[in-house]
Motif scaffolding. Structure first.
Motif, PDB file in Angstrom:
ATOM      1  N   VAL B 181       0.863  -1.187   0.000  1.00  0.00           N
ATOM      2  CA  VAL B 181       0.000   0.000   0.000  1.00  0.00           C
ATOM      3  C   VAL B 181       0.896   1.232   0.000  1.00  0.00           C
ATOM      4  O   VAL B 181       1.767   1.380   0.868  1.00  0.00           O
ATOM      5  N   ALA B 182       0.699   2.100  -0.988  1.00  0.00           N
ATOM      6  CA  ALA B 182       1.506   3.315  -1.072  1.00  0.00           C
ATOM      7  C   ALA B 182       0.629   4.478  -1.493  1.00  0.00           C
ATOM      8  O   ALA B 182      -0.450   4.300  -2.056  1.00  0.00           O
ATOM      9  N   GLN B 183       1.111   5.689  -1.174  1.00  0.00           N
ATOM     10  CA  GLN B 183       0.392   6.890  -1.596  1.00  0.00           C
ATOM     11  C   GLN B 183       1.380   7.875  -2.211  1.00  0.00           C
ATOM     12  O   GLN B 183       2.512   8.012  -1.752  1.00  0.00           O
ATOM     13  N   PRO B 189       6.296  14.696  -9.519  1.00  0.00           N
ATOM     14  CA  PRO B 189       6.605  13.707 -10.553  1.00  0.00           C
ATOM     15  C   PRO B 189       7.658  12.674 -10.144  1.00  0.00           C
ATOM     16  O   PRO B 189       7.505  11.488 -10.440  1.00  0.00           O
ATOM     17  N   GLY B 190       8.705  13.126  -9.448  1.00  0.00           N
ATOM     18  CA  GLY B 190       9.752  12.179  -9.061  1.00  0.00           C
ATOM     19  C   GLY B 190       9.215  11.115  -8.130  1.00  0.00           C
ATOM     20  O   GLY B 190       9.462   9.915  -8.282  1.00  0.00           O
ATOM     21  N   HIS B 191       8.414  11.559  -7.170  1.00  0.00           N
ATOM     22  CA  HIS B 191       7.827  10.627  -6.199  1.00  0.00           C
ATOM     23  C   HIS B 191       6.810   9.721  -6.856  1.00  0.00           C
ATOM     24  O   HIS B 191       6.729   8.514  -6.587  1.00  0.00           O
ATOM     25  N   LEU B 192       6.030  10.301  -7.753  1.00  0.00           N
ATOM     26  CA  LEU B 192       5.013   9.535  -8.483  1.00  0.00           C
ATOM     27  C   LEU B 192       5.675   8.390  -9.241  1.00  0.00           C
ATOM     28  O   LEU B 192       5.253   7.232  -9.148  1.00  0.00           O
ATOM     29  N   LYS B 197       6.969   2.682  -9.877  1.00  0.00           N
ATOM     30  CA  LYS B 197       8.024   1.706 -10.141  1.00  0.00           C
ATOM     31  C   LYS B 197       8.116   0.681  -8.997  1.00  0.00           C
ATOM     32  O   LYS B 197       8.196  -0.531  -9.239  1.00  0.00           O
ATOM     33  N   ALA B 198       8.055   1.164  -7.777  1.00  0.00           N
ATOM     34  CA  ALA B 198       8.104   0.243  -6.622  1.00  0.00           C
ATOM     35  C   ALA B 198       6.910  -0.701  -6.661  1.00  0.00           C
ATOM     36  O   ALA B 198       7.037  -1.896  -6.352  1.00  0.00           O
ATOM     37  N   LYS B 239      13.787   0.566   3.630  1.00  0.00           N
ATOM     38  CA  LYS B 239      12.956  -0.445   2.969  1.00  0.00           C
ATOM     39  C   LYS B 239      11.814   0.189   2.177  1.00  0.00           C
ATOM     40  O   LYS B 239      11.020  -0.514   1.548  1.00  0.00           O
ATOM     41  N   GLY B 240      11.703   1.514   2.240  1.00  0.00           N
ATOM     42  CA  GLY B 240      10.586   2.184   1.593  1.00  0.00           C
ATOM     43  C   GLY B 240      10.930   2.664   0.197  1.00  0.00           C
ATOM     44  O   GLY B 240      11.883   2.215  -0.431  1.00  0.00           O
TER      45      GLY B 240
END
Lengths: 632, 317
Positions: B181-183, B189-192, B197-198, B239-240
């Motif tokens: 689960v991620a938000q 954009p970089g975080h998106l 990708k993760a 680990k994130g």
């Protein structure tokens, strides 16, 4: 054991005095959990193995654990067996075996016995310690006699107690032994059958049941003056015996369908039970979805990805799948949908038979949603029609709906063992690159057919959509495109219809009355028609397997008869009702369709008692119609 | 020969896919809509992972976000409202060779498709889900969404919505067998990209909630979300998801969170005041239903026929 060394007795010396009969209908009814069904199924299997025609149907209580000695607790089986082929469960029973005096009333209410029906009833209730039970038993026995049943009180428990401390667990095998003597069944075959049904149990259990079987046989030989013989010819053809739902399960596997996506619903679920037992061994898998909608969505996803799938349901589930069925039509995804029909509307009669989903299947989706609909009419067709359905679904790129019903689902009948063929199996998923310029919907203008791209095929990339779309798969709202693509999808049905032959007529090619049926009523209709014909009636019948598209040539056939009448198990208004006129009458479902398609004034005989239509009732209606026609 | 050693020649992939290999048509979303940003990120991911277009399937439901597959030059399935999950799971079940993505929106996923959604989490198939959460129904013109904040003014609640919103993170984290689960947010954009990708790399069902701008109908909310940087906190942990420098620079609030700690993840998800961007929870060992579905693929016709015949023997008379 008679000879004292454990081997089974040879057939009774009374054999020569046996009354020869053509067929009998036998019912065994007990409290839920007393094993009447096991006894009856074994009896049916032994009879089939001896070469008799057999049709069995289970009597299933609606509740899981109804209180004992109540009408609701009645659980059992009906076995119709005879010298020739048996195609339906028949009318009133000749013999009833009852484990107590209350459960028969469940069946008496349904008018399944007649004057002269032989009742073999457990007599332990006559001496029960409860006053109430003794009184109840005495009252019932008197009532049975008043109804002109022929009552035999049988010391079932007393005899079983000689062999087992817990007769509730073995009485059914004792009863099986008794019946084996009555009907001169082959005891070696019976013993083998008992061994088979207890195959997962210990030797002690098997031996105990074999002793009870023999004890029942011996008791009947010494005490029961009911001895029949049904001549039979052991079939040279290899046969299998199963119910319609098991036949569907085999059909799914023989068709090479690798995914069955379902949600539990009566009376369809037992198909999944059988599949769950064996589909993994034949390279497939079952997905039990979170709901009916997800079940069909999952199947459509797999079909889209090249693995044509099946979903199995009944009326309420079919209603939930409506939107996805529309999508499968619109986006041209092959899919096999099996609907084992039950009583409706809403939750209706979950365990009872009806043929009420025909119009919902044909017209249930908003918008025009042409699809192929076919209905097996025998257990054997339940098998073969799945194989057929997958091929049609893939060739014509559309959903194919198979309409079975509760009568076929639980009816057990022997049929020729299918000789499996490789061409019945789904072909491997095509992963070759698509030809340059091949469109996702490259419709052939004449037939409406097109070849679908499957994920994995390079050059075939497209986005399937439920929106109106062009041959390129692009969303479009152009008026002419929607008109044209609707026509192309509809055209596929006409194209498929061209491959069908006119239906076979049972009886003369012309005459007074033509009876038209579909689905599980085939056996009962043809039996009734054949009896009427033997009595000189000018009546024929035909049975439709394809409901969409309709089989060709119907108008020509109908014109050769004075009157055409459908026989169906669904609701229709009666013209005897003062509120009902020929103008406002709501017809049985096939009758609606035939009237609309042929403009012939097709009448209907239908009802929704939740019971299979017996040949006797159909015959009575045929005779009534014939006499009306003769008056004119 | 000619002085070049044999092992100097490296083997090039037969085909190198560029961004244009994944592009199709012109996206018909409103100017300023966050959907454009996700589309670019996903196309970038496809290029980075060199996903063969013919082996990649985008499945969607109905709504603005669900138009997404039409703009990808891969296989796509633009199906029914709320029903992307069952379809995607059906695609993946017997076709483990396909890369499957689900594109859904807050109404599609958390309202009409809620039943299918929570079960998709439990099935934990190897599918990447991107849920576009703009807190409003856009395609049907501004009706309250299940994730609309209490008091949201819409055409169905002109005086303000009357119920608290569904919290998709909380719901996901409450489901058994949840594995990722991620938000993230469309305007980071970089975080998106790092989050998508993760999610793609996660071996199981990745649920990515993207906070989206709907400038057409939710202007004030968009303004608040994109300017009030104090209400956002970036999750960090080895680990994130590793946020890019730009993201860390733009957002000063950082929160160290171990994504294997589900209780901590649930606490963060419950926080109404702060939007945490990053990986809430990951369990790479959760049971995978797609592995069960694909365990008996590839029977030959002979094997199938032999098996069915063996079963038929039991019914022989």
């Amino acid at each position: 054991m008679k000879d004292g060394n454990g081997s089974l007795a040879s057939p009774s010396p009374k054999t020569s005095n046996r009354r020869v009969i053509k067929e009998h209908i036998l019912e065994i009814v007990s409290d839920s959990g007393e094993g009447a069904q096991k006894a009856g199924q074994s009896f049916g299997a032994v009879s089939a193995k001896m070469g008799n025609g057999v049709w069995t149907v289970e009597i299933i209580p609606a509740d899981i654990q109804p209180p004992p000695r109540t009408k609701e607790s009645a659980s059992g089986i009906r076995i119709r067996f005879g010298s020739g082929k048996i195609t339906n469960a028949g009318d009133e029973a000749d013999v009833l075996v009852a484990f107590n005096e209350i459960v028969p009333y469940n069946r008496i209410e349904q008018n399944v016995y007649r004057e002269g029906t032989i009742v073999l009833i457990e007599n332990k209730w006559a001496t029960d310690e409860s006053d109430e039970i003794r009184k109840s038993y005495a009252t019932a026995i008197q009532d049975f006699k008043d109804r002109k049943f022929v009552v035999h009180e049988i010391p079932m428990e007393e005899e079983c107690l000689k062999l087992t401390p817990n007769p509730k667990k073995g009485k059914n095998m004792w009863v099986l032994g008794m019946l084996c003597h009555m009907y001169d069944r082959d005891m070696e075959k019976a013993a083998a059958q008992v061994g088979y049904i207890f195959r997962s149990k210990s030797k002690a259990v098997v031996d105990s049941n074999l002793q009870l079987l023999q004890a029942g046989y011996d008791w009947a030989s010494d005490h029961l003056d009911l001895c029949y013989r049904l001549p039979s010819v052991e079939s040279e053809e290899e046969l299998v015996v199963m119910n319609g739902n098991e036949a569907l399960s085999f059909g799914i596997q023989a068709a090479g369908i690798e995914l069955c996506s379902m949600y539990p619903i009566t009376p369809a679920t037992s198909t999944s039970h059988h599949l769950a037992e064996c589909i993994q061994s034949s390279g497939g898998i079952i997905h039990q979805a979170e709901d009916e909608i997800a079940a069909v969505g999952f199947a459509i996803g797999a079909s889209y990805a090249g693995k044509t799938s099946v979903t199995i349901t009944s009326g309420p589930g079919l209603a939930l799948k409506t939107e996805f069925l529309g999508l499968a039509v619109m986006a041209e995804v092959p899919l096999v949908v099996i609907d084992v029909q039950r009583g409706g509307p809403s939750t209706g009669l979950p365990t009872k038979v009806e043929q009420s989903d025909l119009l919902a299947v044909l017209y249930g989706q908003p918008g025009d949603a042409p699809k192929v609909v076919l209905a097996p009419s025998t257990i054997e067709e339940c098998f073969h029609f799945v194989v057929l359905a997958r091929r049609i679904a893939e060739s014509f790129r559309m959903p194919v709906i198979l309409l079975s019903d509760a009568n076929l689902a639980t009816g057990v009948q022997p049929f020729p063992r299918p000789q499996l063929r490789e061409e019945w199996l789904s072909p491997p998923v095509d992963q070759s690159p698509r030809a340059e310029g091949a469109m996702p919907y490259g419709w052939d203008e004449k037939t409406g057919l097109s070849q679908r791209p499957v994920p994995g095929q390079a050059g075939g990339e497209y986005t399937l959509t439920g929106l109106a779309h062009s041959a390129q798969g692009k969303v479009t709202y152009l008026p002419e495109v929607n008109q044209k693509t609707s026509a192309l999808r509809s055209l596929k049905l006409a194209t498929f219809g061209r491959t069908l032959k006119p239906p076979r007529i049972n009886g003369d090619e012309e005459g007074e009355l033509l009876v038209v049926g579909w689905g599980s009523t085939l056996g009962a209709i043809e039996e009734a028609v054949n009896i009427a014909r033997e009595q000189g009636g000018s009546v024929s019948s035909l049975h439709l397997r394809f409901l969409s598209p309709l089989e060709p040539g119907l108008l020509d056939i109908f014109k050769r008869f004075k009157k055409v009448m459908t026989v169906e198990i669904n609701y229709s208004d009666s013209l005897d009702d003062p509120m009902i006129t020929p103008e406002n009458r709501r017809y049985a479902q096939l009758a609606w369709i035939l009237r609309a398609q042929t403009l012939v004034d097709v009448d209907c005989f239908s009802n929704v008692y939740g019971q299979p239509l017996g040949p006797g009732k159909i015959l009575a209606r045929i005779n009534k119609e014939l006499s009306k026609l003769n008056q004119h | 020969m000619f002085g070049i050693k044999k092992d100097f020649i490296c083997e090039l992939p037969k085909k190198y896919y560029t961004l244009s290999n994944y592009e199709k048509g012109v996206a018909r979303w409103c100017p300023g809509c966050g959907d454009h940003a996700v589309l670019s990120s996903v196309q970038r991911l496809c290029r980075e992972k060199q996903l063969p277009p013919e082996k990649t399937v985008f499945v969607s439901g109905i709504g603005c976000s669900s138009r997404f597959p039409h703009y990808m030059n891969t296989y796509g399935f633009h199906g029914l409202h709320g029903r992307a999950f069952p379809v995607a799971c059906g695609v993946k079940f017997r076709r483990p060779d396909l890369n499957v993505f689900v594109i859904t929106g807050d109404g599609d996923c958390c309202s009409i498709g809620a039943g299918a959604w929570i079960h998709a989490i439990r099935y934990n198939m190897n599918i990447t889900t991107i849920m576009f959460d703009n807190q409003i129904y856009g395609m049907t013109k501004k009706q309250t969404s299940p994730t609309s904040r209490l008091g949201t003014i819409s055409n169905t609640h002109p005086t303000g919505s009357v119920l608290p919103p569904v919290n998709p993170l909380q719901t996901s984290l409450g489901m058994s067998n949840v594995s990722f689960v991620a938000q993230t947010a469309d305007w980071v954009p970089g975080h998106l990209f790092a989050t998508i990708k993760a999610g793609y790399e996660h071996p199981g069902f990745a649920f990515i909630k993207v906070i989206m701008r709907c400038s057409k109908f939710m202007g004030p909310l968009v303004e608040e979300m994109t300017t009030n940087r104090d209400a956002v906190s970036i999750l960090t942990h080895e680990k994130g998801i590793q946020p890019d420098d730009g993201t860390l620079h733009a957002y000063k609030n950082h929160q160290i969170h171990d994504p294997t700690d589900i209780n901590a993840a649930r606490e963060l998800a419950e926080d109404q005041a702060t939007s945490y961007l990053g990986l809430f929870y990951q369990n790479k060992d959760a049971i995978r239903y797609d592995q069960y579905g694909a365990h008996n693929l590839g029977f030959t016709p002979e094997e199938k026929i032999t098996a069915v015949n063996a079963q038929l023997d039991k019914f022989a008379v």
